[in-house]
Design a protein around this motif. Structure first.
Motif, short mmCIF file in Angstrom:
data_model
loop_
_atom_site.label_atom_id
_atom_site.label_comp_id
_atom_site.label_asym_id
_atom_site.label_seq_id
_atom_site.Cartn_x
_atom_site.Cartn_y
_atom_site.Cartn_z
N ASN A 164 0.82 -1.21 0.00
CA ASN A 164 0.00 0.00 0.00
C ASN A 164 0.86 1.26 0.00
OD1 ASN A 164 -2.81 -0.47 -0.03
ND2 ASN A 164 -2.73 -1.26 2.06
N ARG A 165 0.28 2.33 -0.51
CA ARG A 165 0.89 3.65 -0.35
C ARG A 165 0.68 4.12 1.08
NH1 ARG A 165 -2.63 8.20 -0.55
NH2 ARG A 165 -4.82 7.63 -0.84
N GLY A 166 1.37 5.18 1.47
CA GLY A 166 1.18 5.75 2.79
C GLY A 166 -0.19 6.39 2.94
N ALA A 167 -0.61 6.57 4.19
CA ALA A 167 -1.95 7.10 4.46
C ALA A 167 -2.14 8.50 3.92
CB ALA A 167 -2.22 7.06 5.95
N THR A 168 -1.08 9.32 3.95
CA THR A 168 -1.22 10.71 3.52
C THR A 168 -0.40 11.01 2.26
OG1 THR A 168 0.60 11.40 4.98
CG2 THR A 168 -1.64 11.50 5.87
N ALA A 169 0.30 10.00 1.75
CA ALA A 169 1.17 10.21 0.59
C ALA A 169 0.43 9.98 -0.71
CB ALA A 169 2.38 9.28 0.69
N GLY A 170 1.11 10.26 -1.83
CA GLY A 170 0.55 10.00 -3.15
C GLY A 170 0.71 8.55 -3.53
N MET A 171 0.76 8.32 -4.84
CA MET A 171 0.86 6.94 -5.32
C MET A 171 2.20 6.32 -4.96
SD MET A 171 -0.85 7.11 -9.10
CE MET A 171 -2.59 7.46 -9.31
N VAL A 172 2.23 4.99 -5.02
CA VAL A 172 3.47 4.24 -4.87
C VAL A 172 3.82 3.67 -6.24
CG1 VAL A 172 2.29 2.08 -4.25
CG2 VAL A 172 4.64 2.46 -3.51
N GLU A 187 11.61 -12.72 -14.71
CA GLU A 187 11.05 -11.86 -15.75
C GLU A 187 10.18 -10.76 -15.16
OE1 GLU A 187 8.49 -12.19 -19.92
OE2 GLU A 187 8.88 -13.99 -18.71
N GLN A 188 10.52 -9.52 -15.49
CA GLN A 188 9.66 -8.41 -15.08
C GLN A 188 8.39 -8.43 -15.91
OE1 GLN A 188 11.44 -4.49 -14.82
NE2 GLN A 188 9.46 -3.49 -15.19
N ILE A 189 7.22 -8.26 -15.23
CA ILE A 189 5.97 -8.28 -15.98
C ILE A 189 5.28 -6.93 -16.02
CG2 ILE A 189 5.55 -10.74 -15.66
CD1 ILE A 189 3.54 -10.02 -13.47
N VAL A 190 5.53 -6.06 -15.03
CA VAL A 190 4.85 -4.77 -15.06
C VAL A 190 5.55 -3.79 -14.13
CG1 VAL A 190 3.20 -5.33 -13.19
CG2 VAL A 190 2.56 -3.65 -14.93
N GLY A 191 5.52 -2.55 -14.50
CA GLY A 191 5.83 -1.45 -13.60
C GLY A 191 4.58 -0.60 -13.51
N LEU A 192 4.18 -0.22 -12.32
CA LEU A 192 2.93 0.53 -12.21
C LEU A 192 3.01 1.57 -11.11
CD1 LEU A 192 0.14 -1.45 -10.35
CD2 LEU A 192 2.48 -2.28 -10.43
N ARG A 193 2.23 2.62 -11.32
CA ARG A 193 1.99 3.63 -10.29
C ARG A 193 0.53 3.49 -9.88
NH1 ARG A 193 2.34 8.89 -12.06
NH2 ARG A 193 2.79 9.61 -9.94
N ALA A 194 0.30 3.32 -8.57
CA ALA A 194 -1.06 3.04 -8.10
C ALA A 194 -1.12 3.33 -6.61
CB ALA A 194 -1.43 1.58 -8.38
N ASP A 195 -2.32 3.19 -6.06
CA ASP A 195 -2.47 3.29 -4.61
C ASP A 195 -1.90 2.06 -3.92
OD1 ASP A 195 -3.67 5.71 -4.88
OD2 ASP A 195 -5.65 5.08 -4.18
N GLY A 196 -1.75 0.97 -4.67
CA GLY A 196 -1.19 -0.24 -4.10
C GLY A 196 -1.40 -1.42 -5.02
N LEU A 197 -1.05 -2.59 -4.51
CA LEU A 197 -1.16 -3.83 -5.29
C LEU A 197 -1.57 -4.96 -4.35
CD1 LEU A 197 -0.57 -5.19 -8.10
CD2 LEU A 197 1.66 -5.81 -7.13
N ILE A 198 -2.55 -5.75 -4.80
CA ILE A 198 -3.01 -6.92 -4.05
C ILE A 198 -2.53 -8.17 -4.77
CG2 ILE A 198 -5.02 -8.19 -3.20
CD1 ILE A 198 -6.61 -5.54 -3.51
N VAL A 199 -1.91 -9.08 -4.03
CA VAL A 199 -1.66 -10.43 -4.52
C VAL A 199 -2.47 -11.37 -3.65
CG1 VAL A 199 0.04 -12.21 -5.02
CG2 VAL A 199 0.67 -9.80 -5.28
N ALA A 200 -3.50 -11.97 -4.25
CA ALA A 200 -4.47 -12.74 -3.48
C ALA A 200 -4.44 -14.21 -3.86
CB ALA A 200 -5.88 -12.18 -3.70
N THR A 201 -4.78 -15.04 -2.90
CA THR A 201 -5.04 -16.45 -3.16
C THR A 201 -6.45 -16.59 -3.74
OG1 THR A 201 -6.09 -16.86 -1.02
CG2 THR A 201 -3.66 -16.99 -1.11
N PRO A 202 -6.81 -17.76 -4.26
CA PRO A 202 -8.21 -17.97 -4.65
C PRO A 202 -9.18 -17.71 -3.50
CG PRO A 202 -6.85 -19.64 -5.66
CD PRO A 202 -5.95 -18.89 -4.71
N THR A 203 -8.80 -18.09 -2.27
CA THR A 203 -9.66 -17.79 -1.12
C THR A 203 -9.86 -16.30 -0.98
OG1 THR A 203 -8.92 -19.79 0.04
CG2 THR A 203 -9.89 -18.05 1.39
N GLY A 204 -8.79 -15.52 -1.17
CA GLY A 204 -8.86 -14.08 -1.02
C GLY A 204 -9.49 -13.36 -2.20
#
Length: 288
Positions: free
Chosen positions: A152-160, A169-186
Motif C-alpha cells: 500500500n501507499r502511505g496514508a497521507t502520501a501520493g501513489m506508490v 522476468e519483469q511483468i509490469v511497472g505501475l503507479r497506483a495506490d497499491g497492489l493486491i496479490v491474493a489467493t483464490p480464497t482471497g
C-alpha cells in the motif's frame, strides 16, 4: 455416536457482544459428544471462560485435532494461518456478516457439528501464500497469508511506484495506490472490491490486482502459483505491506516483497452437501 476426533480447540470472536454464552454452549455440546475442549488463550482471557484449558495457538496445534472457530472470516483467518502448519482441520461457525469461510450458521451448529465430529463431512484444502520483505539482501520480515498480501501507499502520501516480476522476468511497472496479490480464497475479499475476478479455490494460481492504478491498462491478472513473485518499491513515501490485513512492515525504496506458495495448506471441514458455488449464490445473492 462415535467421535472421529478427541480434542477440540475452541476459538471465538471475543469482541462480539453475547459471544460468551455461545462459546459455553458449543463447549458443552462438544464435551457431550465425548471430546476434550481447550480454548484459544486470547478467547479465554477476554471472555472470562475458565472452565476449560486454554492454550496459545502453537500449543493448540500440538494438543488438538480439530478447531471450531466462532465468529467471522477475520477470526478464521487469524487462527487458520497458525494451525495450518499442524494440519489441524477447521470448522467455521458464522457469527459475522458474509462468512465465505465460516459457513455454518450459528443457529444450526448442533446438527452440523454432531455429524461432522462423527466423520461425516466434506473436506477441502486451501492454498496459502508465504512471503517476506527483503532489504539489502536480508529478509527482515516474514509471514503467511490465507487471503492476500497487499503493498500500500502511505496514508497521507501520493501513489506508490512498484516493479513486479515473476521469477526472473519483469511483468509490469505501475503507479497506483497499491497492489493486491491474493489467493483464490482471497479473491472474494479485498481483491473483489478492487475489481478482481472470483477465482475458484481449486485453481492453482494467484490473483494480482492493482489498486486505483494510474494507467487504466494495468488490469487484474491470474498468475501461476509455482513461481516466486517479487514486488519492488521504486518510489513513494510511507509504503507498507500487510499480510491478511493483520501484520504490517514499513517499506523503503528498493525493498522487495517476495511471495511464493506455502508448503502448508489450510484444511476446512464443511457439512455434507456443502458447495462452493452454493456459497457464492447465498453470499453474493446470485439467486436474485
Amino acid at each position: 455416536m462415535a467421535s472421529r476426533f478427541r480434542h477440540a480447540a475452541l476459538v471465538g470472536k471475543y469482541q462480539a457482544q453475547g459471544i460468551r454464552p455461545v462459546l459455553d454452549d458449543i463447549a458443552h455440546f462438544l464435551i457431550g459428544l465425548g471430546l476434550d475442549v481447550s480454548l484459544e488463550a486470547d478467547t479465554a482471557r477476554n471472555t472470562g471462560i475458565t472452565e476449560y484449558g486454554a492454550h496459545e495457538p502453537a500449543d493448540l496445534g500440538r494438543h488438538c485435532d480439530l478447531a471450531v472457530v466462532v465468529g467471522g472470516d477475520g477470526t478464521m483467518l487469524g487462527i487458520a494461518r497458525e494451525l495450518a502448519r499442524h494440519h489441524v482441520p477447521l470448522v467455521g461457525i458464522n457469527q459475522g456478516r458474509l462468512g465465505f469461510i465460516t459457513d455454518v450458521p450459528v443457529d444450526r451448529y448442533r446438527d452440523a457439528l454432531g455429524t461432522m465430529v462423527a466423520g461425516d463431512y466434506e473436506e477441502e484444502h486451501r492454498a496459502m501464500l508465504e512471503g517476506g520483505v527483503w532489504r539489502d539482501g536480508t529478509c527482515i520480515f516474514s509471514e503467511f497469508a490465507l487471503n492476500e498480501i497487499v503493498v500500500n501507499r502511505g496514508a497521507t502520501a501520493g501513489m506508490v511506484e512498484l516493479r513486479v516480476a515473476v521469477g526472473e522476468e519483469q511483468i509490469v511497472g505501475l503507479r497506483a495506490d497499491g497492489l493486491i496479490v491474493a489467493t483464490p480464497t482471497g479473491s472474494t475479499a479485498y481483491a473483489l472490491s478492487a475489481g478482481g475476478p472470483i477465482v475458484h479455490p481449486a485453481i492453482a494460481g494467484w490473483l494480482m490486482v492493482p489498486i486505483a492504478s494510474h494507467t487504466l491498462s494495468n488490469r487484474p491478472i491470474v498468475l501461476p502459483d509455482d513461481g516466486e513473485i517479487t514486488v519492488e518499491v521504486v518510489a513513494g513515501r510511507d509504503a507498507s505491506v500487510n499480510f491478511d490485513m493483520h501484520r504490517l512492515a514499513s517499506l523503503l525504496h528498493g525493498d522487495q516483497v517476495r511471495l511464493r506458495r506455502s508448503a502448508h495448506k489450510v484444511r476446512f471441514l464443511h457439512p455434507r452437501g456443502w458447495s462452493y458455488y452454493g456459497t457464492l449464490r447465498r453470499k453474493l445473492r446470485w439467486y436474485e
